[in-house]
Design an enzyme around this catalytic site. Structure first.
Site, short mmCIF file in Angstrom:
data_model
loop_
_atom_site.label_atom_id
_atom_site.label_comp_id
_atom_site.label_asym_id
_atom_site.label_seq_id
_atom_site.Cartn_x
_atom_site.Cartn_y
_atom_site.Cartn_z
N LYS A 277 3.96 2.85 -11.45
CA LYS A 277 3.71 1.32 -9.77
C LYS A 277 4.98 0.45 -9.14
O LYS A 277 5.53 0.03 -10.49
CB LYS A 277 2.63 0.63 -10.35
N ASP B 263 3.34 -8.61 -4.64
CA ASP B 263 1.46 -8.65 -4.40
C ASP B 263 0.95 -9.64 -4.17
O ASP B 263 0.54 -10.65 -5.05
CB ASP B 263 1.00 -8.11 -5.85
N LYS C 14 -3.93 -13.57 -3.32
CA LYS C 14 -4.21 -13.98 -4.46
C LYS C 14 -4.19 -15.85 -4.22
O LYS C 14 -3.31 -16.02 -3.15
CB LYS C 14 -3.15 -13.85 -5.34
N ASP D 137 5.33 -6.80 -10.25
CA ASP D 137 4.71 -5.34 -9.92
C ASP D 137 5.02 -4.16 -9.52
O ASP D 137 4.58 -3.01 -9.86
CB ASP D 137 3.50 -5.74 -8.81
N ASP E 71 -7.20 -6.15 -3.39
CA ASP E 71 -5.96 -6.58 -4.47
C ASP E 71 -6.11 -5.63 -5.53
O ASP E 71 -5.10 -5.57 -6.51
CB ASP E 71 -6.03 -8.03 -5.07
N GLU F 107 -5.09 -2.82 -5.05
CA GLU F 107 -3.56 -2.04 -4.75
C GLU F 107 -3.08 -0.87 -5.39
O GLU F 107 -2.93 0.02 -4.91
CB GLU F 107 -2.78 -2.75 -4.10
N ARG G 121 -3.99 1.14 -8.26
CA ARG G 121 -4.80 2.34 -8.30
C ARG G 121 -4.72 2.70 -6.97
O ARG G 121 -4.80 3.99 -7.18
CB ARG G 121 -5.94 2.29 -9.28
N1 BES Z 1 -0.92 -6.81 -9.99
C1 BES Z 1 -2.23 -7.35 -10.26
C2 BES Z 1 -2.31 -7.11 -11.84
C3 BES Z 1 -1.30 -8.07 -12.75
C4 BES Z 1 -1.83 -8.88 -12.90
C5 BES Z 1 -0.23 -8.23 -13.31
C6 BES Z 1 -0.77 -10.33 -13.86
C7 BES Z 1 0.38 -9.35 -14.06
C8 BES Z 1 -0.21 -9.32 -14.08
C9 BES Z 1 -2.96 -5.80 -9.72
O1 BES Z 1 -2.88 -5.33 -8.69
C10 BES Z 1 -4.76 -6.82 -9.65
O2 BES Z 1 -4.77 -7.94 -8.72
N2 BES Z 1 -5.77 -6.47 -10.30
C11 BES Z 1 -6.46 -7.06 -9.48
C12 BES Z 1 -8.04 -6.55 -9.59
C13 BES Z 1 -9.10 -7.05 -9.04
C14 BES Z 1 -8.64 -7.27 -8.33
C15 BES Z 1 -9.88 -5.94 -9.84
C16 BES Z 1 -6.65 -8.35 -11.04
O3 BES Z 1 -6.36 -7.77 -12.56
O4 BES Z 1 -7.42 -9.26 -10.81
ZN ZN Z 2 -0.78 -5.10 -8.30
MN MN Z 3 -3.16 -6.66 -7.07
#
Ligand code: BES
Ligand code: ZN
Ligand code: MN
Length: 499
Positions: free
Chosen positions: A266, A271, A278, A289, A348, A350, A352
């Site tokens: 990834k 992000d 966010k 990320d 967010d 993104e 996957r």
């Molecule tokens: N890049 C983030 C996940 C992340 C969080 C990585 C903290 C490193 C530290 C990912 O893209 C994300 O935003 N995931 C969301 C998913 C949700 C919207 C279903 C999350 O984990 O809140």
């Molecule tokens: Zn992300």
């Molecule tokens: Mn994200």
């Protein structure tokens, strides 16, 4: 950093620090400690006793050098009672010995005479001396950096043919260790690198530069090529960004390969969350990320430099996730490269989406197994804390092999379940799938979503959201980018056998 090997007695070595490993309980009988203590007039063991140093892990005791001792300071490091004195133990010791500021020249006694110990030391001095200094100026630049390391053998001078053979083995092991340390260092540099520098174009240029220097092939699909191939999920995530996306494909194809492993990374270079933006706090570290892509590129280069007898591919989907007039929206529906349509719920989630297209492309390479690395979910950190990666597999034999490789490499991973009852959460009213499920089990539903795109391939998924980037140093990992995942990936390839 220059690493040399010597059979000279440790006391004779010139250095800022002479680092000596001590097993728990072995202080009184260790011949190297005894010889040094004699040269130091008994101050070494006296200091150890005074500070209750018995060689426990994390214990250390330092004394100043003296006449007849080449080093300015002598430091004993406790190793505890490890069941083996292998690569990981040597690496951790060397990280501790090389971490301090102000050392330019380090002499370090090998914990054992095995090649693995020498490789571990070479890895450890590279990792321990790591600093991210690219943007520092003036006083903020470190005045001293570790430039010279001498590894002293435990045995002293050995005569005859056996010695020459042992030395050649140690030398090759040190070279391998340097290659591994380089890979972790590159990963850290790219992940620590600011997102106004590290983007799909610059990261692709780095991958190409290193690929050409080390005998890998590297191709990259640009936006037009991705559009032609219909990688619409990667393109959807890219829509809010002013910078084009890339799909990089690196390949190490040795003549006699034991099998074929395809890594997928990834690569979200920043992000923001997109329209589902966010908070400032959540966004702060989101340059990290792209850690999965970074470690995939570095692993491929190391696999080529180590000449590992496995065909290895590295496929990285790289883009920012930004807002803007063109940005993709909740409610949008896109067709994936694999064929299934996907309804966007939360921009967010993104990672996957870009991985779905990359995984489907990876499956076309006819791999024995696909291994993806992704800073995928905050939920994985809720489940396992910040220091451990979640690992998922649709094949038990490969899943266990990877857990074992990570264990040997000293990286913390924990097997997570692909719980079928959560699959229902991915049902959409308007498309084949939606990309997020219920509130709970967020790391698992992300993994279940990815599974939909690997076609019939065997597949392992590592959620490295926690350990890729740390708020504070932990174990051998520094604060910030850690390079987590490289050591396990290389160990998996080193031990690889087709299942
Ligand atoms: N890049 C983030 C996940 C992340 C969080 C990585 C903290 C490193 C530290 C990912 O893209 C994300 O935003 N995931 C969301 C998913 C949700 C919207 C279903 C999350 O984990 O809140
Ligand atoms: Zn992300
Ligand atoms: Mn994200």
């Amino acid at each position: 950093m220059k690493i040399t090997l010597t059979d000279d007695a440790p006391h004779s070595l010139t250095a800022d620090v002479l680092a000596v490993p001590v097993l728990e309980g072995a202080l009184d009988d260790d011949p190297i400690v005894r010889a040094l203590d004699a040269k130091l007039g008994g101050t070494l063991v006296a200091a150890a006793k005074a500070e209750e140093f018995v060689g426990k892990v994390d214990q250390a005791v330092a004394v100043n050098g003296a006449k007849g001792v080449g080093a300015r300071r002598v430091v004993l490091y406790g190793l505890g009672r490890p069941s083996t004195l292998g690569r990981s133990e040597a690496r951790a010791f060397a990280v501790r010995a090389s971490r301090g500021n102000g050392i330019t020249k380090l002499a370090i006694v090998a914990p054992s005479s095995d090649d693995d110990a020498y490789q571990g030391i070479a890895e450890g001095v590279g990792l321990g001396a790591y600093r991210y200094t690219r943007y520092l100026t003036g006083d903020r630049l470190p005045k001293k950096t570790l430039g010279e390391v001498t590894i002293a053998s435990r045995t002293g001078k050995v005569a005859g043919k056996g010695a020459a053979k042992a030395n050649a083995g140690h030398k090759a092991a040190v070279e391998r260790g340097t290659v591994v340390a380089d890979a972790v260092t590159w990963t850290r540099d790219w992940v620590n690198g600011p997102p106004n520098d590290v983007n799909a174009l610059t990261l692709t240029a780095e991958a190409k530069r290193l690929a050409h220097a080390h005998g890998l092939t590297c191709t990259a699909l640009d936006k037009a090529a991705l559009a032609k191939k219909r990688m619409d999920l990667l393109l959807a995530v890219n829509k809010g960004s002013a910078i084009e996306p890339r799909l990089i494909h690196l390949k190490h194809a040795p003549k006699k390969a034991r099998g074929r492993v395809v890594f997928v990374g990834k690569g979200i270079t920043f992000d923001s969350g997109g329209l589902c933006i966010k908070s400032a706090k959540q966004m702060a570290d989101m340059k990290c990320d792209m850690a999965g892509a970074a470690l995939t590129i570095a692993t491929l280069v190391a696999a080529a430099r180590l000449d590992l007898p496995v065909e290895v591919h590295g496929i990285c989907a790289i883009t920012e996730n930004m807002t803007g007039p063109e940005a993709y929206r909740p409610g949008d529906v896109y067709k994936s490269y694999e064929g299934k349509s996907v309804e966007i719920i939360n921009t967010d989630a993104e990672g996957r989406l870009i991985l779905a297209d990359a995984l489907a492309y990876a499956a076309e390479q006819k791999p024995d197994v696909i291994v993806d690395h992704a800073t995928l979910t905050g939920a994985c950190m809720v489940a396992l804390g910040p220091y451990t990666a979640g690992i998922y597999a649709n094949d038990d034999a490969f899943g266990s092999a990877y857990v074992q490789a990570a264990g040997r490499a000293g990286e913390s991973v924990w097997r997570m379940p692909l719980l079928e009852e959560l699959r229902d959460g991915l049902k959409s009213d308007v498309a084949d799938l939606k990309h997020t499920g219920e509130q709970y089990g967020g790391s698992i539903t992300a993994a279940l979503f990815l599974r939909e795109f690997v076609r019939d391939a065997k597949w392992i998924h590592l959620d490295i959201a926690g350990p890729a980037f740390l708020e504070r140093a932990q174990g051998i990992a520094p604060k910030g980018a850690t390079g987590f995942g490289v050591l396990a990936a290389l160990r998996f390839l080193e031990d690889y056998d087709r299942r």
